[in-house]
Design a protein around this motif. Structure first.
Motif, PDB file in Angstrom:
ATOM      1  N   THR A 158       0.821  -1.210   0.000  1.00  0.00           N
ATOM      2  CA  THR A 158       0.000   0.000   0.000  1.00  0.00           C
ATOM      3  C   THR A 158       0.857   1.263   0.000  1.00  0.00           C
TER       4      THR A 158
ATOM      5  N   HIS B   5      -7.367  -8.664  -3.585  1.00  0.00           N
ATOM      6  CA  HIS B   5      -8.441  -7.680  -3.472  1.00  0.00           C
ATOM      7  C   HIS B   5      -8.257  -6.785  -2.251  1.00  0.00           C
ATOM      8  N   LYS B   6      -7.720  -7.342  -1.176  1.00  0.00           N
ATOM      9  CA  LYS B   6      -7.464  -6.533   0.020  1.00  0.00           C
ATOM     10  C   LYS B   6      -6.447  -5.438  -0.275  1.00  0.00           C
TER      11      LYS B   6
ATOM     12  N   TYR C  72      -8.224  -2.705  -2.285  1.00  0.00           N
ATOM     13  CA  TYR C  72      -9.046  -1.879  -1.391  1.00  0.00           C
ATOM     14  C   TYR C  72      -8.173  -0.917  -0.588  1.00  0.00           C
ATOM     15  N   ALA C  73      -7.064  -1.438  -0.057  1.00  0.00           N
ATOM     16  CA  ALA C  73      -6.177  -0.613   0.775  1.00  0.00           C
ATOM     17  C   ALA C  73      -5.568   0.527  -0.034  1.00  0.00           C
TER      18      ALA C  73
ATOM     19  N   ARG D 137     -18.597  -3.854  -6.076  1.00  0.00           N
ATOM     20  CA  ARG D 137     -18.089  -2.931  -5.059  1.00  0.00           C
ATOM     21  C   ARG D 137     -16.648  -2.518  -5.336  1.00  0.00           C
ATOM     22  N   LEU D 138     -15.785  -3.493  -5.593  1.00  0.00           N
ATOM     23  CA  LEU D 138     -14.373  -3.189  -5.834  1.00  0.00           C
ATOM     24  C   LEU D 138     -14.180  -2.535  -7.200  1.00  0.00           C
TER      25      LEU D 138
ATOM     26  N   TYR E  88      -6.884   1.883  -2.694  1.00  0.00           N
ATOM     27  CA  TYR E  88      -7.975   2.815  -2.984  1.00  0.00           C
ATOM     28  C   TYR E  88      -8.153   3.781  -1.815  1.00  0.00           C
ATOM     29  N   ASP E  89      -8.180   3.250  -0.606  1.00  0.00           N
ATOM     30  CA  ASP E  89      -8.351   4.087   0.580  1.00  0.00           C
ATOM     31  C   ASP E  89      -7.184   5.056   0.768  1.00  0.00           C
TER      32      ASP E  89
ATOM     33  N   GLU F  51      -8.554 -13.294  -2.438  1.00  0.00           N
ATOM     34  CA  GLU F  51      -9.010 -12.278  -1.485  1.00  0.00           C
ATOM     35  C   GLU F  51      -7.856 -11.376  -1.049  1.00  0.00           C
TER      36      GLU F  51
ATOM     37  N   ARG G 121     -14.912   1.123  -7.008  1.00  0.00           N
ATOM     38  CA  ARG G 121     -13.817   1.867  -6.376  1.00  0.00           C
ATOM     39  C   ARG G 121     -12.603   1.954  -7.290  1.00  0.00           C
ATOM     40  N   PHE G 122     -12.338   0.870  -8.010  1.00  0.00           N
ATOM     41  CA  PHE G 122     -11.138   0.837  -8.850  1.00  0.00           C
ATOM     42  C   PHE G 122     -11.198   1.865  -9.977  1.00  0.00           C
TER      43      PHE G 122
END
Length: 250
Positions: free
Chosen positions: A168, A195-196, A199-200, A226-227, A202-203, A192, A230-231
């Motif tokens: 990240t 994908h984590k 997500y990280a 959802r992902l 993105y945040d 998964e 965000r992507f």
């Protein structure tokens, strides 16, 4: 780095009759060589050399940390063969994306296409250009990323959280071969993990490049609504390499 006060007693002897026009200071006769020099000019040269060496050292560490495959150590935009309209468009899109990130942009990029269409070359060329700008970039396959995170607990002083944070913190992360070896019916946790990271990042507002043999629609379905939402938040750069395998047509 040495200061003028530190190097003057060791390097110089007696004052000379000449003055430096740049610094308006009296020159000295260099001890041992007999050269007439300006101590301020010599210090500036030493500092410039130090900065150059420090920059080279940092650049070397950046490139080493990027983990670019040896096969693509010299892959750049200049030696990317844009001999068709499709390849020329792909190169232009990668060039525009590099500029976007250099200007502080945060868009993600998806590059799709079948095997042998030059996706990894173009991705590594992008990495080289961003590294030259001083950005921290990392190339990794989706499988390696997933395995690294999923096995974090088996390593001393490492956790899943720490492993995800390592990916990240990077300015730009290039994930290649998404969908190739990063999934298993027996262990959905592998995918998964990837994908984590997405997500990280993105945040954290960190741009990510996702490279895959899958189609754009397949990636969209694979990431899930959802992902995927965000992507592509803030815009999404897309490069589609929809031509034949260059390795088998030579």
């Amino acid at each position: 780095m040495k200061t003028l006060a530190q190097i003057k007693p060791q390097a110089f002897a007696q004052p000379a009759d000449e003055f430096c026009q740049v610094h308006n200071s009296q020159k000295v006769i260099s001890f041992g060589t007999g050269r007439v020099i300006c101590t301020h000019c010599e210090l500036e040269k030493a500092q410039a050399s130090h900065r150059k060496n420090a920059h080279a050292s940092i650049r070397e560490k950046h490139f080493h940390g990027a983990q670019i495959p040896a096969r693509h150590a010299q892959s750049g935009l200049k030696n990317y063969i844009a001999d068709t309209q499709g390849r020329a468009t792909a190169k232009a899109s990668a060039t525009a994306y590099i500029k976007h990130l250099r200007d502080g942009g945060k868009q993600n990029l998806v590059m799709v296409g079948s095997t042998g269409t030059g996706k990894t070359h173009l991705a590594c060329a992008t990495a080289h250009n961003l590294l030259d700008s001083g950005m921290f970039v990392r190339y990794v396959t989706s499988e390696h990323l997933a395995n690294d995170i999923s096995s974090a607990y088996s390593r001393k002083d490492d956790t899943e959280k720490s492993a995800i944070l390592r990916y990240t913190d990077l300015d730009v992360l290039i994930i290649d071969e998404y969908g190739l070896h990063d999934r298993s019916a027996k262990s959905p946790y592998i995918l998964e993990c990837v994908h984590k990271v997405l997500y990280a990042r993105y945040d954290a507002l960190k741009p990510t490049m996702l490279i895959s043999n899958m189609s754009l629609n397949e990636i969209k379905s694979d990431l899930g609504d959802r992902l995927w939402s965000r992507f592509q938040d803030g815009g999404l750069s897309v490069i589609e390499c929809n031509w034949t395998d260059a390795r088998t047509t030579k």
